[in-house]
Design a protein around this motif. Structure first.
Motif, PDB file in Angstrom:
ATOM      1  N   ARG A 148     -30.587 -40.763 -74.309  1.00 18.50           N
ATOM      2  CA  ARG A 148     -31.797 -40.772 -74.407  1.00 18.50           C
ATOM      3  C   ARG A 148     -32.601 -39.548 -74.085  1.00 18.50           C
ATOM      4  O   ARG A 148     -32.003 -38.534 -73.224  1.00 18.50           O
ATOM      5  CB  ARG A 148     -32.038 -41.980 -72.986  1.00 18.50           C
ATOM      6  N   SER A 149     -33.854 -39.383 -74.559  1.00 14.43           N
ATOM      7  CA  SER A 149     -34.374 -37.844 -74.436  1.00 14.43           C
ATOM      8  C   SER A 149     -35.974 -38.311 -73.989  1.00 14.43           C
ATOM      9  O   SER A 149     -35.648 -37.679 -73.188  1.00 14.43           O
ATOM     10  CB  SER A 149     -35.572 -37.656 -76.070  1.00 14.43           C
ATOM     11  N   SER A 150     -35.938 -39.325 -73.206  1.00 10.15           N
ATOM     12  CA  SER A 150     -36.868 -40.016 -72.439  1.00 10.15           C
ATOM     13  C   SER A 150     -36.821 -40.998 -71.696  1.00 10.15           C
ATOM     14  O   SER A 150     -35.978 -42.263 -72.739  1.00 10.15           O
ATOM     15  CB  SER A 150     -37.703 -39.296 -72.473  1.00 10.15           C
ATOM     16  N   ALA A 151     -37.139 -41.434 -70.491  1.00  5.53           N
ATOM     17  CA  ALA A 151     -37.142 -42.610 -69.565  1.00  5.53           C
ATOM     18  C   ALA A 151     -37.895 -43.793 -70.800  1.00  5.53           C
ATOM     19  O   ALA A 151     -37.004 -44.807 -70.280  1.00  5.53           O
ATOM     20  CB  ALA A 151     -38.078 -42.980 -68.513  1.00  5.53           C
ATOM     21  N   GLU A 152     -38.574 -43.826 -71.859  1.00  8.29           N
ATOM     22  CA  GLU A 152     -39.606 -44.696 -72.482  1.00  8.29           C
ATOM     23  C   GLU A 152     -38.739 -45.344 -73.939  1.00  8.29           C
ATOM     24  O   GLU A 152     -38.701 -46.030 -74.034  1.00  8.29           O
ATOM     25  CB  GLU A 152     -40.652 -44.166 -73.436  1.00  8.29           C
ATOM     26  N   GLN A 153     -37.141 -44.577 -73.819  1.00  6.61           N
ATOM     27  CA  GLN A 153     -36.588 -44.905 -74.647  1.00  6.61           C
ATOM     28  C   GLN A 153     -35.453 -46.074 -74.166  1.00  6.61           C
ATOM     29  O   GLN A 153     -34.379 -45.653 -73.455  1.00  6.61           O
ATOM     30  CB  GLN A 153     -35.690 -43.672 -75.159  1.00  6.61           C
ATOM     31  N   PRO A 154     -34.874 -47.134 -74.910  1.00  5.63           N
ATOM     32  CA  PRO A 154     -34.719 -48.583 -74.025  1.00  5.63           C
ATOM     33  C   PRO A 154     -33.217 -48.667 -74.293  1.00  5.63           C
ATOM     34  O   PRO A 154     -32.442 -49.373 -73.677  1.00  5.63           O
ATOM     35  CB  PRO A 154     -35.512 -49.255 -73.475  1.00  5.63           C
ATOM     36  N   ARG A 168     -30.235 -36.187 -66.416  1.00 10.55           N
ATOM     37  CA  ARG A 168     -30.606 -37.993 -66.318  1.00 10.55           C
ATOM     38  C   ARG A 168     -32.253 -37.854 -66.661  1.00 10.55           C
ATOM     39  O   ARG A 168     -32.472 -37.332 -65.567  1.00 10.55           O
ATOM     40  CB  ARG A 168     -30.483 -38.658 -65.031  1.00 10.55           C
ATOM     41  N   VAL A 169     -32.733 -39.046 -67.273  1.00 11.98           N
ATOM     42  CA  VAL A 169     -34.064 -39.105 -67.379  1.00 11.98           C
ATOM     43  C   VAL A 169     -34.482 -40.573 -67.095  1.00 11.98           C
ATOM     44  O   VAL A 169     -35.320 -40.653 -67.300  1.00 11.98           O
ATOM     45  CB  VAL A 169     -34.731 -38.982 -69.038  1.00 11.98           C
ATOM     46  N   ALA A 170     -33.360 -41.378 -66.577  1.00  7.30           N
ATOM     47  CA  ALA A 170     -34.258 -42.493 -65.761  1.00  7.30           C
ATOM     48  C   ALA A 170     -32.802 -42.975 -64.978  1.00  7.30           C
ATOM     49  O   ALA A 170     -31.953 -42.716 -64.135  1.00  7.30           O
ATOM     50  CB  ALA A 170     -34.159 -43.580 -67.258  1.00  7.30           C
ATOM     51  N   GLY A 171     -33.580 -43.913 -64.279  1.00 11.25           N
ATOM     52  CA  GLY A 171     -32.741 -44.417 -62.573  1.00 11.25           C
ATOM     53  C   GLY A 171     -33.218 -43.622 -61.798  1.00 11.25           C
ATOM     54  O   GLY A 171     -34.097 -43.485 -61.453  1.00 11.25           O
ATOM     55  N   GLN A 172     -32.025 -43.945 -60.583  1.00  8.26           N
ATOM     56  CA  GLN A 172     -32.657 -43.287 -59.444  1.00  8.26           C
ATOM     57  C   GLN A 172     -32.332 -41.994 -59.697  1.00  8.26           C
ATOM     58  O   GLN A 172     -31.693 -41.384 -59.595  1.00  8.26           O
ATOM     59  CB  GLN A 172     -31.451 -43.878 -58.037  1.00  8.26           C
ATOM     60  N   GLY A 173     -33.706 -41.084 -58.588  1.00  2.76           N
ATOM     61  CA  GLY A 173     -33.656 -40.052 -59.037  1.00  2.76           C
ATOM     62  C   GLY A 173     -34.173 -39.536 -57.419  1.00  2.76           C
ATOM     63  O   GLY A 173     -33.813 -40.387 -56.283  1.00  2.76           O
ATOM     64  N   THR A 174     -34.159 -37.800 -57.212  1.00  4.72           N
ATOM     65  CA  THR A 174     -34.317 -37.130 -56.061  1.00  4.72           C
ATOM     66  C   THR A 174     -35.402 -36.279 -56.523  1.00  4.72           C
ATOM     67  O   THR A 174     -35.564 -35.862 -57.089  1.00  4.72           O
ATOM     68  CB  THR A 174     -33.234 -36.382 -55.568  1.00  4.72           C
ATOM     69  N   ASP A 175     -35.841 -35.956 -55.160  1.00  4.07           N
ATOM     70  CA  ASP A 175     -36.687 -34.848 -55.003  1.00  4.07           C
ATOM     71  C   ASP A 175     -36.086 -33.763 -54.954  1.00  4.07           C
ATOM     72  O   ASP A 175     -35.140 -33.020 -55.138  1.00  4.07           O
ATOM     73  CB  ASP A 175     -37.646 -35.140 -54.406  1.00  4.07           C
ATOM     74  N   PRO A 176     -36.542 -32.649 -56.205  1.00  2.80           N
ATOM     75  CA  PRO A 176     -36.299 -31.415 -56.621  1.00  2.80           C
ATOM     76  C   PRO A 176     -36.048 -30.211 -55.013  1.00  2.80           C
ATOM     77  O   PRO A 176     -36.879 -30.297 -54.006  1.00  2.80           O
ATOM     78  CB  PRO A 176     -37.106 -30.341 -56.779  1.00  2.80           C
ATOM     79  N   GLN A 177     -34.771 -29.921 -54.210  1.00  5.10           N
ATOM     80  CA  GLN A 177     -34.609 -29.404 -53.184  1.00  5.10           C
ATOM     81  C   GLN A 177     -33.682 -27.933 -53.290  1.00  5.10           C
ATOM     82  O   GLN A 177     -33.751 -27.621 -52.315  1.00  5.10           O
ATOM     83  CB  GLN A 177     -33.690 -30.536 -52.130  1.00  5.10           C
ATOM     84  N   ARG A 178     -33.040 -27.818 -54.321  1.00  7.17           N
ATOM     85  CA  ARG A 178     -32.671 -26.539 -54.334  1.00  7.17           C
ATOM     86  C   ARG A 178     -32.228 -26.251 -55.727  1.00  7.17           C
ATOM     87  O   ARG A 178     -31.727 -27.052 -57.234  1.00  7.17           O
ATOM     88  CB  ARG A 178     -30.862 -26.516 -53.808  1.00  7.17           C
TER      89      ARG A 178
END
Length: 423
Positions: A246-252, A406-416
């Motif tokens: 997937r190139s973006s989250a919009e692609q199902p 990953r472009v979809a699913g559970q994400g995390t904030d940038p930290q390092r």
């Protein structure tokens, strides 16, 4: 992940053909309510030229007065007519020749050609972070927005001048305004009044069996485009560039449904490699062979001879994994190279830190104070593509690279920007 193009959208959309370029002018400050006929009449009124072909680009931005504006391309009957209009223009909005030039991804002083200008910036007044095959500071700063550039200047104690920004905007539009901000910030770094140091890191070695299997898959890969054709993504300096999954989250579609048969081997080997190394890193005996249980990527970028190309992977929802393969190297004609302490030392041919092709990531430290050069050759590294990053120059051999993201699913904030461990 998939980088946002380092070439501005208005450049991508508005690049004229070779035949049209010389007779085309760029007009800025085009308001929302204006149409092609309005602008054509404007040239009749101001300079007495009839019949120019007008194309309005709907790439808009907000000016200082809060109005939404765009730009237009004005194509005249001949180059002479365009030159005449430009010479007598007295309107209150910017008008300039419409030229499109690709920005070099590496300093011409470090890799000179017979056409290189002798007036280029010399090695002695380059900042350490733009020597030894690194892109210029202006290119390193390209992924940042105008607001980010302006905020960083203020943070470092050198706020941008609003009047100078306005002059740049009036002269060359939004591109010139951003160029002014990049130049201002680059000059602050070159003055050595604020830190921008280099630090080196290495990924985790990839087991030998996977190296051989991965190289076999990469060397037999069927690319979408043949060598010599336009690459798959604008703004990326790569001989080949392939996005799997997937190139973006919009692609199902699921990643399995989007893998073509000719790419299945690379996908399978890459996923098995990542899954195995993450299981080893976790110390847990996790069963499973069809996915990465500890980090399930939605996508995989496979590239050949990717160089430079500073960008941010804005679509990523969390960190990514990177690896490189091949016999690439950087051969410098300079006697010495700048090490992380800023001192010049004799370069050792065997020094693994100076083989070229490292993944360079601007760290999370405030003010862009650090750039981390990550050795990913036959190694797996965990980095966050949401920080500006690029590939250090190499001029010998072939370099393949893999990016799991990953472009979809559970994400995390940038930290390092660069992690010490895989998990």
């Amino acid at each position: 992940g998939v980088p946002k193009s380092s070439v501005c959208l208005c450049q991508q959309l508005s690049r004229p053909s070779n035949q049209e370029r010389a007779r085309t002018l760029w007009l800025g400050s085009v308001d929302e309510h204006e149409n092609e006929d309005d602008l054509a009449k404007l040239f009749v009124t101001l300079v007495g030229v009839e019949g120019p072909h007008v194309t309005i680009r709907r790439k808009r931005w907000t000016n200082e007065d809060g109005r939404k504006q765009g730009f237009a391309l004005i194509r005249f009957k001949s180059e002479a007519e365009a030159t005449q209009v430009l010479s007598v223009w007295s309107g209150n909005r910017p008008l300039r020749a419409h030229k499109w030039e690709r920005t070099p991804t590496v300093n011409p002083t470090l890799f000179p050609t017979k056409n290189s200008s002798q007036s280029c910036r010399t090695i002695s007044n380059l900042h350490p972070s733009e020597q030894s095959g690194m892109p210029s500071l202006e290119l390193q700063l390209e992924p940042l927005t105008e607001t980010q550039l302006r905020n960083r200047l203020s943070l470092l104690g050198y706020p941008s001048c609003a009047e100078e920004e306005a002059k740049a905007m009036a002269t060359g539009g939004r591109l010139a305004k951003k160029a002014f901000l990049k130049q201002s910030l680059a000059d602050v770094y070159r003055s050595n009044k604020v830190p921008r140091r280099l630090r080196f890191a290495r990924g985790v070695p990839i087991p030998e069996p996977y190296l051989n299997t991965m190289m076999d898959a990469l060397e037999s890969l069927h690319w979408r485009r043949r060598v010599g054709e336009s690459r798959a993504r604008k703004g990326v300096d790569a001989e080949q560039y392939l996005v799997l999954g997937r190139s973006s989250a919009e692609q199902p579609q699921s990643k399995a449904e989007r893998i073509a048969p000719q790419h299945a081997q690379v996908w399978a080997v890459a996923m098995d490699l990542l899954s195995s190394m993450l299981r080893t890193s976790s110390g847990d005996n996790i069963d499973g062979s069809n996915c990465c249980e500890l980090y399930e990527p939605t996508s995989l970028v496979v590239s050949k001879n990717f160089k430079g190309s500073p960008h941010i992977d804005a679509r990523d929802v969390t960190w990514q994994y990177a690896a490189a393969f091949g016999d690439y190297s950087y051969e410098s004609s300079n006697k010495g190279d700048v090490y992380e302490n800023g001192e010049e030392e004799e370069r050792s041919v065997d020094d693994a830190l100076y083989q070229g092709g490292e993944l360079c990531v601007e760290s999370e430290l405030a003010g862009g104070a650090e750039v981390i050069l990550v050795d990913t050759r036959n190694r797996l590294a965990r980095v966050d593509g949401r920080y500006p990053h690029w590939v250090r120059q190499y001029n010998v051999g072939c370099r393949y690279s893999l990016i799991w993201y990953r472009v979809a699913g559970q994400g995390t904030d940038p930290q390092r920007a660069v992690y010490d461990t895989l998990l």
